[in-house]
Design a protein around this motif. Sequence first.
Motif, PDB file in Angstrom:
ATOM      1  N   SER A 115       9.265  10.099  -7.737  1.00 52.52           N
ATOM      2  CA  SER A 115       8.951  10.688  -6.420  1.00 52.52           C
ATOM      3  C   SER A 115       7.840  11.720  -6.546  1.00 52.52           C
ATOM      4  N   GLU A 116       7.907  12.515  -7.606  1.00 50.59           N
ATOM      5  CA  GLU A 116       6.855  13.522  -7.810  1.00 50.59           C
ATOM      6  C   GLU A 116       5.488  12.858  -7.953  1.00 50.59           C
ATOM      7  N   LEU A 117       5.436  11.794  -8.752  1.00 51.11           N
ATOM      8  CA  LEU A 117       4.158  11.098  -8.926  1.00 51.11           C
ATOM      9  C   LEU A 117       3.731  10.401  -7.629  1.00 51.11           C
ATOM     10  N   ALA A 118       4.698   9.806  -6.947  1.00 55.31           N
ATOM     11  CA  ALA A 118       4.378   9.110  -5.690  1.00 55.31           C
ATOM     12  C   ALA A 118       3.826  10.081  -4.661  1.00 55.31           C
ATOM     13  N   PRO A 125       0.821  -1.222   0.000  1.00 56.93           N
ATOM     14  CA  PRO A 125       0.000   0.000   0.000  1.00 56.93           C
ATOM     15  C   PRO A 125       0.850   1.266   0.000  1.00 56.93           C
ATOM     16  N   GLU A 126       2.073   1.148   0.471  1.00 58.21           N
ATOM     17  CA  GLU A 126       2.899   2.356   0.607  1.00 58.21           C
ATOM     18  C   GLU A 126       3.484   2.819  -0.730  1.00 58.21           C
ATOM     19  N   VAL A 127       3.468   1.953  -1.746  1.00 61.48           N
ATOM     20  CA  VAL A 127       4.140   2.308  -3.006  1.00 61.48           C
ATOM     21  C   VAL A 127       3.225   3.171  -3.884  1.00 61.48           C
ATOM     22  N   GLY A 128       3.685   4.382  -4.185  1.00 63.53           N
ATOM     23  CA  GLY A 128       2.910   5.300  -5.003  1.00 63.53           C
ATOM     24  C   GLY A 128       3.434   5.426  -6.419  1.00 63.53           C
ATOM     25  N   ALA A 129       4.619   4.899  -6.672  1.00 65.37           N
ATOM     26  CA  ALA A 129       5.163   4.920  -8.035  1.00 65.37           C
ATOM     27  C   ALA A 129       6.104   3.739  -8.214  1.00 65.37           C
TER      28      ALA A 129
END
Lengths: 557, 557
Positions: free
Chosen positions: A233-236, A74-78
């Motif tokens: 990182s920006e997307l995450a 769940p922690e991965v945003g990108a």
Amino acid sequence: MAESGERVTVDFRTEPSRYKHWRLAFDGRVATLSMDVREDGGLAPGYELKLNSYDLGVDIELYDAIQRLRLEHPEVGAVILASAKERVFCAGANIRMLGRASHGFKVNFCKFTNETRNAMEEASAESGQSWVCMVNGPCAGGGYELALACRHIVMADDGNTSVALPEVPLLAVLPGTGGLTRLTDKRKVRRDRADYFCTLEEGVKGKRAVEWNLVDEVVPRTKLDETTKRRASELAAKTDRPAGARGVALTPLERRVEGDRIAYRWVTCAIDRGRGVAEITVAAPGAPPPADPAGVQAQGVAFWPLAVARELDDLILHLRVNEEAIGLWVLKTTGSADLVEAYDRLLEQHAGHWLVREIRLYLKRTLKRLDVTSRSLFALIEPGSCFAGTLLELALACDRSYMLDGTREGDDAPAATLRLTPMNFGAYPMPNGLSRLDSRFLAEPGRVDDLKGRLGQDLDAAAASEAGLVTFTPDDIDWDDEVRIAIEERAAFSPDALTGMEASLRFGGPETLETKIFARLSAWQNWIFQRPNAVGDKGALHVYGTGQRAEFDRRRV
Amino acid sequence: MAESGERVTVDFRTEPSRYKHWRLAFDGRVATLSMDVREDGGLAPGYELKLNSYDLGVDIELYDAIQRLRLEHPEVGAVILASAKERVFCAGANIRMLGRASHGFKVNFCKFTNETRNAMEEASAESGQSWVCMVNGPCAGGGYELALACRHIVMADDGNTSVALPEVPLLAVLPGTGGLTRLTDKRKVRRDRADYFCTLEEGVKGKRAVEWNLVDEVVPRTKLDETTKRRASELAAKTDRPAGARGVALTPLERRVEGDRIAYRWVTCAIDRGRGVAEITVAAPGAPPPADPAGVQAQGVAFWPLAVARELDDLILHLRVNEEAIGLWVLKTTGSADLVEAYDRLLEQHAGHWLVREIRLYLKRTLKRLDVTSRSLFALIEPGSCFAGTLLELALACDRSYMLDGTREGDDAPAATLRLTPMNFGAYPMPNGLSRLDSRFLAEPGRVDDLKGRLGQDLDAAAASEAGLVTFTPDDIDWDDEVRIAIEERAAFSPDALTGMEASLRFGGPETLETKIFARLSAWQNWIFQRPNAVGDKGALHVYGTGQRAEFDRRRV
């Protein structure tokens, strides 16, 4: 793998500790999935997976990684998609493998790789997990199609690195994983530039690749890593996925195969080889759902909707690749509609919770696999069944349905009913973007609104027929004959004609990137995949790598 | 007709006095076109056209009739499509003809019949000439597809009369003329009913046909004639076509064939068999246009835009069917852009006049034929050319274009320019419903608006390139080599791969009934048309009528 002369049964179940071709690494909100294909790690003997080229085995691991990123992290945003090879990104599908594969295997292989690319796009669009591609060397054919499935493509600006779709000039086939459609409909590359690009063996590099929108940015090789990480990182940073939550461990999926019977916990399948039929039965849950997402989390893979998604998913993939001669799938359900509805209520009430969302999306993807499966699909709705809400989607996905009107003589079970839940009204869109109800009532969209007034009601055969939800409603006297004849007739038709017919009739109405890929691009690819110019003795796919030149029949069709 | 072993050159030019298979009758606002296929009137020997079944020759006459109804008969507001046979409407495409035809011929045949059905629908939708079908007996396969192309279908309610698409159960192929797509997307038949219907050899009759929306109404046989005429009269009463106007006589189209050169008045074609290239040149008019529609009327078929439409139309059809090995068409223009623009001004100013409207629609249909032609299309834009307005559409229809930047050494002709006219902004939509400019700039729709600011300007190579209207702009030094290499490379690629690639890249963006038929349904049909289950020694198409049973490979692909 259905190659000429040999058969390997393909198992779609795997896990990171068994990966041969990929490495997963995690750094806070950003994960990196690196492709490092083992040359001698092919699914079948007879070809070497050079230059990060792939076969179905490589793609099965990719699919597994996508699933785990979604549900276990769940922690991965990108997610950064990268190559672990020094001088190549990915050379695409392995040509020797394709050259040896049967027509059916090639088509099935492309279908699965397409579904996997679509899952990457769905993660970026709906799951708060954006894919970023880092291109560090030649990125050709299926390699570029992997990049095209990402939200953002960063490419090294050096003499060695380019993107290319060289299938037409090199192999006399089309890019098999949606490349042409993503050029025109996703990246909206101008059609004349797309035409030129698709005839260039060497591809396009540097600034022109950005100007033509083939990639999003090019940077010097020395900045590639840093730039890609920054974009990720920006997307995450924009994700709505929770940083502190715990994922669901996708423990090994249990499956028992006994002769022609395949049994999971909730899904069973009985194969009748004589008639060419697989009877698939999905059982309702045995107990009420947990009270809230914390309870879902605690149940993990045992949570009924997640378990059903996994089991159906695996079964569909298994039957498609390993049971080509089973042309008709008969779908049934058994158990309590009340319990199914109770789970649907939970899925609807907590749709915003990250894990519930993932499970809904997983069910959506699994149901979409049915829509694009080249098998006839019949639903049998009988006393004791529970076609409610999420399970009603199975019947709506079928080419036709038979519902027994009334009870069976000598059987205590009450007459079969259908039940609509809110999950039938948009939670599980088909590849064309519409719910199965909307697709069904293209002629009278008002009927879908009317059906909202019947939520939760038990619709018997007469009511279901009146509502347009089922095709035929024979009673006990006619049931056996009518169903038997329908199944026998179906088995007597040409499998190819049925495939083309079903692909055409299932997708009325609007078209999307996905329907264009599955129903249009795939059809062209299928055609080309059996043309002598591609697969004949002197065809391009056959002679590739032998030093011989392909010979073409010049007549245009 | 490219059958195994024999070749007949097909001529698409005909006229009512030469019809073998159709009869045209006129009664005020309503015309009746009756199908009365002569059994021994086939285009090639070896099959009998029983039960109003048809071959390409029958369809060529139908196409001619449609054209004449549109252009010669301004007074006709509705057309009744009927059968002149007592006990059958139409049995569809002749199976023996299909069984003997080459793959390429079958595909070409279906493309032309599809275009003809689309022209019927266009007449109903845009030309004030509504087609009404009267079904007086079995109406099967291509017969029902003819009915589906009509605006209204009246069917006799008797035991002998039904509509059917029996291709899958009888022949192991798909309906070849848009039947499946018209079921789902035009008549919006519920998908499960469509599935069942398409597996029924005997079809559906009576009330059920109306309930399922397969036809619009059923009436007792005794009322069939009267009801159909009433419907036609009702539709004719709504037309905006002028009752008192005079039509344009479509006098025989003159064409000179000298060796590999084909010359019409304005269009010429030079075939280079060695390179597999047809060079097509369209000449601008030689004089200014008439002042008004009365002048257009007076010029008749000599009116330049109408003449160009007829000539291009005939040439496209000729090259497609009779010159299969010519894989690349190079399009050029020559003459005065000012005169082309002057004609465009007339076409735009009087768009509402019935005859001007017909000519615009004819140009639209002809340009659409290019879009769906399975040949590579290159435009060469050189000094002396006149790619303006309507003729600029030719370049925009191409897969790519080369524009010579500047003048040629030793040549007085000024540098080539392009010119936009209002006709580029919507008069000639592609099958996807968009103008060629809109299709070109899917990524940046604003560019189309910007281009409106450049109407009438002469855009040189730099300006045209900057505006995104051309692909490449080599100068005199590079031109010959660059064009030569591009042509040679194209000729070296697999014709099949190019066909699939071009069909995919030409239609980005939205989908319509037409694109679904041409780019999706046709692709499936092409695939099935070469599967052993259809065309193998034991395939259904091959054994049909022999009493033998087809044998199928049961594996699903």
